[in-house]
Write a protein that holds these residues in place. Structure first.
Motif, short mmCIF file in Angstrom:
data_model
loop_
_atom_site.label_atom_id
_atom_site.label_comp_id
_atom_site.label_asym_id
_atom_site.label_seq_id
_atom_site.Cartn_x
_atom_site.Cartn_y
_atom_site.Cartn_z
N ILE A 113 0.83 -1.20 0.00
CA ILE A 113 0.00 0.00 0.00
C ILE A 113 0.87 1.25 0.00
N SER A 114 0.46 2.27 -0.77
CA SER A 114 1.15 3.54 -0.79
C SER A 114 0.95 4.28 0.53
N THR A 115 1.90 5.14 0.84
CA THR A 115 1.77 6.05 1.98
C THR A 115 1.82 7.47 1.44
N ASP A 116 1.72 8.46 2.33
CA ASP A 116 1.73 9.85 1.87
C ASP A 116 3.02 10.19 1.12
N ASN A 117 4.14 9.67 1.59
CA ASN A 117 5.43 10.01 0.99
C ASN A 117 5.96 8.94 0.05
N PHE A 118 5.35 7.76 0.07
CA PHE A 118 5.78 6.66 -0.80
C PHE A 118 4.58 6.22 -1.61
N ARG A 119 4.63 6.47 -2.91
CA ARG A 119 3.48 6.16 -3.76
C ARG A 119 3.86 5.11 -4.79
N ILE A 120 2.93 4.20 -5.02
CA ILE A 120 3.12 3.13 -6.00
C ILE A 120 2.09 3.29 -7.11
N LEU A 121 2.56 3.26 -8.34
CA LEU A 121 1.64 3.39 -9.47
C LEU A 121 0.64 2.23 -9.48
N SER A 122 -0.55 2.51 -9.97
CA SER A 122 -1.58 1.46 -10.03
C SER A 122 -1.31 0.50 -11.19
N ARG A 123 -0.43 0.88 -12.11
CA ARG A 123 -0.11 0.03 -13.26
C ARG A 123 1.29 -0.54 -13.09
N TYR A 124 1.54 -1.64 -13.79
CA TYR A 124 2.75 -2.42 -13.56
C TYR A 124 4.02 -1.63 -13.83
N HIS A 125 4.08 -0.94 -14.96
CA HIS A 125 5.23 -0.12 -15.33
C HIS A 125 4.75 1.27 -15.74
N LEU A 126 5.66 2.22 -15.76
CA LEU A 126 5.33 3.54 -16.28
C LEU A 126 4.85 3.44 -17.73
N GLU A 127 5.44 2.50 -18.51
CA GLU A 127 5.06 2.35 -19.91
C GLU A 127 3.62 1.90 -20.10
N ASN A 128 2.99 1.34 -19.04
CA ASN A 128 1.59 0.94 -19.15
C ASN A 128 0.67 2.14 -19.43
N TYR A 129 1.13 3.34 -19.09
CA TYR A 129 0.32 4.54 -19.31
C TYR A 129 0.43 5.02 -20.77
N PHE A 130 1.25 4.35 -21.56
CA PHE A 130 1.43 4.72 -22.97
C PHE A 130 0.67 3.78 -23.91
N LEU A 131 -0.36 3.10 -23.40
CA LEU A 131 -1.07 2.10 -24.20
C LEU A 131 -2.49 2.51 -24.55
N ASP A 132 -2.80 3.80 -24.47
CA ASP A 132 -4.13 4.28 -24.86
C ASP A 132 -4.23 4.30 -26.39
N ALA A 133 -5.16 3.50 -26.93
CA ALA A 133 -5.23 3.31 -28.38
C ALA A 133 -5.57 4.61 -29.11
N GLU A 134 -6.45 5.42 -28.58
CA GLU A 134 -6.85 6.67 -29.24
C GLU A 134 -5.68 7.64 -29.31
N ILE A 135 -4.91 7.76 -28.23
CA ILE A 135 -3.77 8.69 -28.24
C ILE A 135 -2.66 8.16 -29.14
#
Length: 608
Positions: A420-442
């Motif tokens: 679980i993330s904390t206020d100062n330590f955050r974990i992305l909800s997706r596996y890798h940062l590159e997972n945010y680059f998979l939007d088909a429309e964009i």
């Protein structure tokens, strides 16, 4: 002489700064805006105006305890050290400092190298028939407090005058001997350029310093087989040359040397060479460096490193001496950082990930200039989180010297015990940062101006279908990543260190180790039970199959995005870094930003 203690109050924004037991190298560090330059200006102002002011009022801010480092100081003071809070001793310091010094072999005084020290245009030297030896000339007592920009012309002129004076002296001596009937003379004179030649080679080798052209008034250097004027050196090389030649000319001993931001315009390796070179010039000099350089801070921990914090409650002491050991230093080391990073900013975001340096650039592009107060630093791979509890308690869960630390990690950094993330330590909800680059429309938007006709890159449906096919092609790899990580997290580190071993004899120690080894083996064998592993693989594989079977984007959170984006770029015949840059721009123009989660995380860091 050397400063043993500094006390300064109300030199805005510095409210209270007290530090003692200073060594021969003192590094004062801190982020922009905390008042380092104001502090050193206040200190220099005192040395320019020590003792009582014109109205006879004794000034005690800042104040110092100054220790004698040679017999001439002890003899002049009649004391081993001076405390400037005592009026009589402040007057003693005033009288001692306000004596002219020789240009060379500068002793028992203060030198200053400012942050803005770029070499300026030098006026030409007017030669006299009777050129005195510049090494023996006196300069005003406060000459070295004016900064390098005000001294460089004097430095260059002194080199030309010294060479001309030597030539004239040798010529006059030859004439005298000839008139007395001699037909030869001893050539035992020394070359005054030797220390300059040696420093040039150490700092800028394989280039070498050439014989100055006196009549042209040019300092020259040799690179390969050609000779050039120093004006053709790079700006960093010219700056380090100016500092070194000025310092070598003065040849100071028993002096206090202030150096504001020595790292400016200099490569870390060149800075290290410069500091080493200067410390070998003269005797018993004390260097006080004000810096942002993490490398300089970290390499000086065996000397005196002082961190200047932002103002504290109740006017607490803003000077914090950093020790080379301790929980904070160790925790930062586990994050792939040195303690020197505390000088970089008041809010530092550590970017976790196996490609954290590239991720830092990507995050910077995503958030652009929205959060200038945040400093992003790569911290290496997820193995740096193996001691997360120590890191969290020593770094992320507290403010260190007024500096706040945050960490942003890929989802694969989470473990079963720390998910679980904390206020100062955050974990992305997706596996890798590159997972945010998979939007088909964009992705389609990225190719509108570059593809024609019925290209699959112009169809959202076809792009989505291609992404799913790529995900299915890496299904086995995806399962392997997840399963191996779960097993690795469950296994943890193997430890056979027995408790209470300090007082054990050899027989008890052998028995204790044997028991620990049996216990650890049983624990690991439980985790690696073949049936359990088989079930874990089957369950994980079925989970991924189910995700691909349903018409939603949920699978894009769970599959490893690095591999999928890389294969997509191969099939689209596009360079990945270029696609990322274009994708980020298109995402920022879209009605729905796929990076909104990341922007919100950085916003929470900025507001913390």
């Amino acid at each position: 002489m050397r400063i043993k203690k500094i006390s300064a109050t109300n030199i805005p924004p510095v409210e209270n700064f007290i530090v003692d037991d200073l060594k021969d190298l003192v590094v004062i560090a801190g982020p922009n805006g905390v008042g380092k330059t104001r502090l050193v200006n206040g200190i220099l102002n005192y040395f320019q105006n020590p003792g009582p002011n014109r109205r006879g009022v004794h000034l005690t801010n800042p104040s110092f305890i100054i220790e004698a480092t040679d017999q001439s100081e002890r003899g002049a003071w009649n004391l081993p050290e001076l405390d400037t809070t005592i009026p009589e001793q402040a007057i003693t310091l005033q009288n001692f400092l306000r004596q002219n010094r020789r240009r060379r072999n500068f002793r028992n005084s203060v030198l200053y190298y400012e942050s803005n020290r770029a070499i300026q245009q030098v006026n030409p030297l007017v030669f006299d028939f009777d050129m005195p030896d510049p090494w023996e000339e006196n300069v005003s007592w406060d000459f070295a407090l004016g900064g390098l920009k005000n001294r460089w012309e004097d430095t260059q002129h002194a080199i030309f005058k010294k060479l001309e004076n030597q030539r004239t002296s040798i010529g006059n001596r030859a004439i005298q001997l000839r008139n007395k009937g001699h037909d030869s003379m001893k050539l035992s004179f020394t070359d005054p350029m030797i220390p300059f030649n040696e420093a040039f080679s150490k700092l800028l080798g394989p280039k070498t310093f050439a014989t100055p052209r006196i009549r042209e008034q040019r300092l020259m250097y040799i690179d390969g087989e050609n000779e050039f004027g120093i004006e053709l050196l790079s700006s960093g090389e010219r700056e380090v040359l100016g500092i070194a030649f000025d310092f070598i000319l003065r040849n100071p001993s028993h002096c206090i040397v202030f150096f504001d931001e020595p790292e400016l315009h200099l490569h870390p390796e060149l800075l290290s060479r410069l500091i080493t070179t200067l410390r070998y010039v003269g005797e018993s000099n004390q260097f006080i460096l004000l810096t942002h350089s993490a490398e300089l801070i970290s390499s000086s921990l065996d000397e005196t490193v002082v961190f200047l914090t932002p103002p504290k409650e109740a006017h607490g002491n803003q000077a914090v001496k950093i020790e080379p050991t301790g929980d904070v230093v160790e925790a930062l080391h586990q994050l792939g950082q040195s303690v020197g990073i505390v000088s970089l900013g008041k809010k530092i975001v550590l970017i976790e990930g196996s490609d954290s340096s590239l991720d830092k650039k990507t995050y910077g592009q995503i958030v652009r200039d929205q959060f200038p107060e945040l400093v992003l630093l790569p911290s290496g791979g997820k193995e740096n989180l193996s001691s997360f509890r120590t890191i969290a308690s020593e770094v992320l869960d507290k403010s260190l010297w007024g500096i706040r630390f945050f960490m942003l990690a890929d989802r694969d950094a989470a473990t079963e015990t720390q998910p679980i993330s904390t206020d100062n330590f955050r974990i992305l909800s997706r596996y890798h940062l590159e997972n945010y680059f998979l939007d088909a429309e964009i992705l389609r938007q990225c190719f509108i101006d570059r593809e024609e006709g019925d290209s699959w890159l112009l169809s959202v449906e076809q792009i989505e279908d291609r992404l799913r096919k790529i995900a299915r092609s890496v299904l086995g790899y995806s399962v392997s990543l997840v399963v191996s990580k779960k097993i690795r997290d469950a296994t943890g580190n193997i430890s056979v260190m027995p408790k209470g071993s300090h007082e054990m004899d050899i027989h008890t120690l052998v028995d204790a180790f044997s028991k620990k080894a049996v216990a650890e083996r049983q624990r690991v064998e439980t985790v690696l039970d073949a049936n359990e592993v088989r079930q874990l693989v089957e369950d994980t594989h079925q989970k991924f199959e189910d995700l691909l079977a349903i018409p939603s984007d949920a699978w894009k959170n769970e599959f490893p995005g690095k591999q999928i984006l890389s294969r997509f770029c191969d099939q689209a015949r596009e360079e990945e870094s270029r696609l990322k840059n274009l994708y980020i721009r298109k995402a920022q123009e879209a009605d729905t930003n796929p990076f909104q989660e990341i922007v919100d995380i950085f916003s929470s860091f900025a507001q913390a």
